[in-house]
Design a protein around this motif. Structure first.
Motif: not given
Length: 186
Positions: A116, A130, A140-142, A149, A151, A153, A166
């Motif tokens: 991250r 989330e 999960t982080y976006r 985008s 993600t 996870r 992802q």
């Protein structure tokens, strides 16, 4: 009169060059510049498979239970060697690389946080988590990257834990959603 022919010829050659370059740019306009472990979102399937020769074993992945997400393939390794990566799953839509999912060997919380922080630094943005109340067996982080985008996870399952990142091509994903809506309407 000779100068007019020279100018006309130069204009004609310029137009030919512009036309051929614009077609190439149109075709390559979907290719993103971000290097994702040797993969480039938007690149053609043929180009990705050619580059993967002698680097990774490619197998067709099973269809997902939740509907069409593109043509799925598993790569035994990333195209840029990286011992931290266990495997890579790619999804192609309209013959182009729409999604890259990079699975990591180290599935620990410290590695989740390290990934991250790396991605936040690389893309100069903050990852959004989330709601912790809803996420019991995962974290999960976006975040957004250029034209994609992202993600991150970490999922704890019954027998194992997965940690992956992802990367999803924005434009190709939008086209996939539209195609799926069209199919649902019929």
């Amino acid at each position: 009169m000779g100068i007019a022919w020279i100018i006309a010829g130069a204009i004609f050659l310029s137009l030919l060059c512009v036309c051929s370059c614009s077609k190439k740019q149109k075709d390559d306009g979907l290719v993103l510049r971000e290097d994702i472990y040797g993969f480039f979102l938007g690149q053609t399937k043929d180009a990705v498979f050619r580059r993967a020769e002698n680097i990774a074993r490619i197998t067709k992945a099973p269809e997902p239970p939740l509907g069409y997400r593109g043509d799925l393939y598993d790569f035994s390794a990333p195209l840029d060697p990286n011992p931290a990566v266990q495997r890579v799953r790619c999804a192609f839509f309209d013959g182009r690389l729409m999604e890259v999912i990079v699975y990591f060997r180290n599935t620990g919380l410290m590695n989740l946080n390290w990934l991250r922080m790396q991605l936040e630094g690389r893309y100069q943005t903050n990852a959004v988590a989330e709601d912790g109340k809803l996420e019991m067996a995962q974290k999960t982080y976006r975040l957004a990257g250029p034209g994609m985008s992202i993600t991150i996870r970490r999922i704890t399952k019954k027998d194992t834990t997965e940690l992956y990142v992802q990367y999803l091509h924005d434009e190709l994903h939008k086209r996939l959603i539209e195609k799926n809506r069209t199919v649902e309407r019929k």
